[in-house]
Design an enzyme around this catalytic site. Structure first.
Site, PDB file in Angstrom:
ATOM      1  N   TYR A 129       0.801  -1.229   0.000  1.00 11.71           N
ATOM      2  CA  TYR A 129       0.000   0.000   0.000  1.00 11.71           C
ATOM      3  C   TYR A 129       0.834   1.279   0.000  1.00 11.71           C
ATOM      4  O   TYR A 129       0.355   2.342   0.371  1.00 11.71           O
ATOM      5  CB  TYR A 129      -0.957   0.003   1.209  1.00 11.71           C
ATOM      6  CG  TYR A 129      -2.141  -0.939   1.065  1.00 11.71           C
ATOM      7  CD1 TYR A 129      -2.265  -1.775  -0.044  1.00 11.71           C
ATOM      8  CD2 TYR A 129      -3.132  -1.005   2.036  1.00 11.71           C
ATOM      9  CE1 TYR A 129      -3.339  -2.639  -0.179  1.00 11.71           C
ATOM     10  CE2 TYR A 129      -4.216  -1.867   1.904  1.00 11.71           C
ATOM     11  CZ  TYR A 129      -4.312  -2.687   0.799  1.00 11.71           C
ATOM     12  OH  TYR A 129      -5.387  -3.540   0.679  1.00 11.71           O
ATOM     13  N   LYS A 180       4.020 -14.862   2.807  1.00 11.01           N
ATOM     14  CA  LYS A 180       4.066 -15.740   1.636  1.00 11.01           C
ATOM     15  C   LYS A 180       5.534 -15.832   1.210  1.00 11.01           C
ATOM     16  O   LYS A 180       5.905 -15.527   0.069  1.00 11.01           O
ATOM     17  CB  LYS A 180       3.161 -15.143   0.543  1.00 11.01           C
ATOM     18  CG  LYS A 180       2.947 -16.025  -0.654  1.00 11.01           C
ATOM     19  CD  LYS A 180       2.040 -17.222  -0.394  1.00 11.01           C
ATOM     20  CE  LYS A 180       1.950 -18.093  -1.632  1.00 11.01           C
ATOM     21  NZ  LYS A 180       1.229 -19.342  -1.423  1.00 11.01           N
ATOM     22  N   ASP A 212      -2.271 -17.977   2.230  1.00  9.05           N
ATOM     23  CA  ASP A 212      -3.367 -18.741   1.611  1.00  9.05           C
ATOM     24  C   ASP A 212      -3.869 -19.830   2.557  1.00  9.05           C
ATOM     25  O   ASP A 212      -5.074 -20.030   2.720  1.00  9.05           O
ATOM     26  CB  ASP A 212      -2.962 -19.314   0.237  1.00  9.05           C
ATOM     27  CG  ASP A 212      -1.547 -19.864   0.200  1.00  9.05           C
ATOM     28  OD1 ASP A 212      -0.833 -19.769   1.222  1.00  9.05           O
ATOM     29  OD2 ASP A 212      -1.147 -20.399  -0.855  1.00  9.05           O
ATOM     30  N   ASP A 239      -5.202  -6.510   5.599  1.00  2.00           N
ATOM     31  CA  ASP A 239      -6.452  -5.898   5.143  1.00  2.00           C
ATOM     32  C   ASP A 239      -7.446  -6.993   4.744  1.00  2.00           C
ATOM     33  O   ASP A 239      -8.603  -7.006   5.169  1.00  2.00           O
ATOM     34  CB  ASP A 239      -6.149  -4.975   3.949  1.00  2.00           C
ATOM     35  CG  ASP A 239      -7.318  -4.081   3.607  1.00  2.00           C
ATOM     36  OD1 ASP A 239      -8.286  -4.033   4.397  1.00  2.00           O
ATOM     37  OD2 ASP A 239      -7.275  -3.427   2.550  1.00  2.00           O
ATOM     38  N   ASP A 292     -11.086  -8.450   6.862  1.00  2.00           N
ATOM     39  CA  ASP A 292     -12.470  -8.525   6.365  1.00  2.00           C
ATOM     40  C   ASP A 292     -12.976  -9.967   6.436  1.00  2.00           C
ATOM     41  O   ASP A 292     -14.142 -10.209   6.750  1.00  2.00           O
ATOM     42  CB  ASP A 292     -12.576  -8.014   4.911  1.00  2.00           C
ATOM     43  CG  ASP A 292     -12.748  -6.495   4.834  1.00  2.00           C
ATOM     44  OD1 ASP A 292     -12.258  -5.801   5.752  1.00  2.00           O
ATOM     45  OD2 ASP A 292     -13.368  -6.001   3.878  1.00  2.00           O
TER      46      ASP A 292
END
Ligand code: NAI
Ligand code: MG
Length: 330
Positions: free
Chosen positions: A119, A165, A198, A222, A226
């Site tokens: 970001y 990751k 993942d 982020d 959610d």
């Protein structure tokens, strides 16, 4: 007396903010509000989505309550996090009583790095398409991992899980993972583990109870927060805190929800729980508990709730009911 910056923003941000201020009025606290403009409406009016004046109001406050921005969110909330160096984004995932939650026994927290990663806004067009830079620094990784371990220690949490990751993003997440284990050495009393993002997305659905404190980079944090909101009844219920060295900003995880804006349908709980986080940050533990209990009480009774929770009260009706509970107790 506390100076509190109030930035309602757009859409339901304004509605859940009015509801929250109505409830805070029921606490015996001396809060002085200073209002700042930001968001889509601010952009239309002033040609910029975030006024310098608003930044100054937040800088000079003891804490900020932020509603939500709309399409300008990247120029408002993402920018505020970066320029004020609000390096932690704390996002509790907690099951609340009386809610239509997939799980009723969750209580973990996501500690998301808030200033870099995907970001940083370093995107450009190239002949073949477009590229984005993902920046991971040792300093920011150390700072966020330290925060996560300290949070675990101070809040009686037993384990910190790093999410990354590193098998694919060998250099960036490789560094994040390495730093995580270096910092972990300083906290031998706290258990550690690390997972790929993942796999974590699946574990959220298959065994979310196994998490305690999760520390991760900006984009993964982020997305997972959610997903976490989805585990405990939706975005109407999940609060957050953006915390730096000398400033802090508390906001619901949700956005301006244009689909329900202006209809008095917005659930004020996420914003109210963000206010609870703010009171804890200000070390007003008694008021934080009173407010938290009042919210729990109303959720538990299950009567005066907004439509997303299956009842038919308006945003303000639910807020007034929470305020009544507060006034009964104080
Ligand atoms: P959103 O969070 O605004 O809404 C997603 C869904 O959840 C919608 O169906 C909405 O009605 C529902 N919802 C959200 N909050 C709710 C509440 N309090 N009560 C009941 N239902 C609620 O996310 P979306 O739709 O992706 O984005 C809408 C706008 O918000 C966009 O312009 C986006 O840029 C902005 N946004 C701003 C954020 C911020 O200011 N921190 C964060 C996320 C999005
Ligand atoms: Mg988000």
């Amino acid at each position: 007396m506390y100076k509190i910056a109030i930035v309602p923003g757009d859409g339901i941000g304004k509605e859940v903010m009015s509801a929250t201020l109505e409830v805070l009025d029921g606490l015996n606290l001396d809060l002085k509000y200073e209002y700042g403009e930001a968001g889509d409406e601010c952009f239309k009016k002033n040609g910029v989505a975030l006024l310098d004046e608003t930044i100054n109001i937040i800088r000079n406050s003891d804490a900020c309550l932020f509603g939500a921005a709309g399409e300008t969110a990247a120029d408002v909330i993402v920018k505020l996090r970066q320029i004020m160096n609000l390096f932690v984004n704390l996002r509790p995932i907690k099951s609340y009583p009386g809610t239509d939650s997939l799980f009723n026994d969750l209580d973990f927290i996501i500690v998301r790095e808030n200033t870099e990663g995907m970001y940083v806004g370093k995107e450009e067009y190239i002949e073949e398409g477009a590229i984005a830079k993902r920046i991971i620094t040792r300093e920011a990784s150390e700072r966020i991992c330290n925060f996560a371990f300290k949070y675990a220690r101070d809040n009686n949490k037993k384990k910190v899980t790093a999410v990354h990751k590193a098998n694919v993003l060998k250099k960036t997440d490789g560094l994040f993972k390495k730093v995580f284990y270096e910092v972990a050495n300083e906290y031998p009393d706290i258990e550690t583990e690390d997972y790929y993002v993942d796999a974590t997305a699946m574990y959220f659905l298959t065994r979310p109870q196994s998490f305690d404190v999760i520390v991760t980079t900006n984009l993964f944090g982020d997305i997972l927060s959610d997903e976490g909101a989805g585990l405990v009844g939706g975005l109407g219920l999940t609060p957050s805190g953006n915390i730096g060295k000398s400033n802090a900003l508390f906001e619901p995880v949700h956005g301006s929800a244009p689909d329900i804006a202006g209809k008095c349908l917005a659930n004020p709980t996420a914003m109210l729980l963000s206010a609870v986080m703010m009171l804890k940050y200000l070390n007003e533990q008694k008021s934080a508990k009173l407010l938290n209990d009042a919210i729990y009480n109303v959720l538990n009774e299950g009567k005066c709730l907004t439509p997303d929770m299956g009842a038919n009260s308006s945003t303000m009706e639910m807020a007034k009911e929470i305020k009544n509970k507060l006034l009964e107790k104080s």
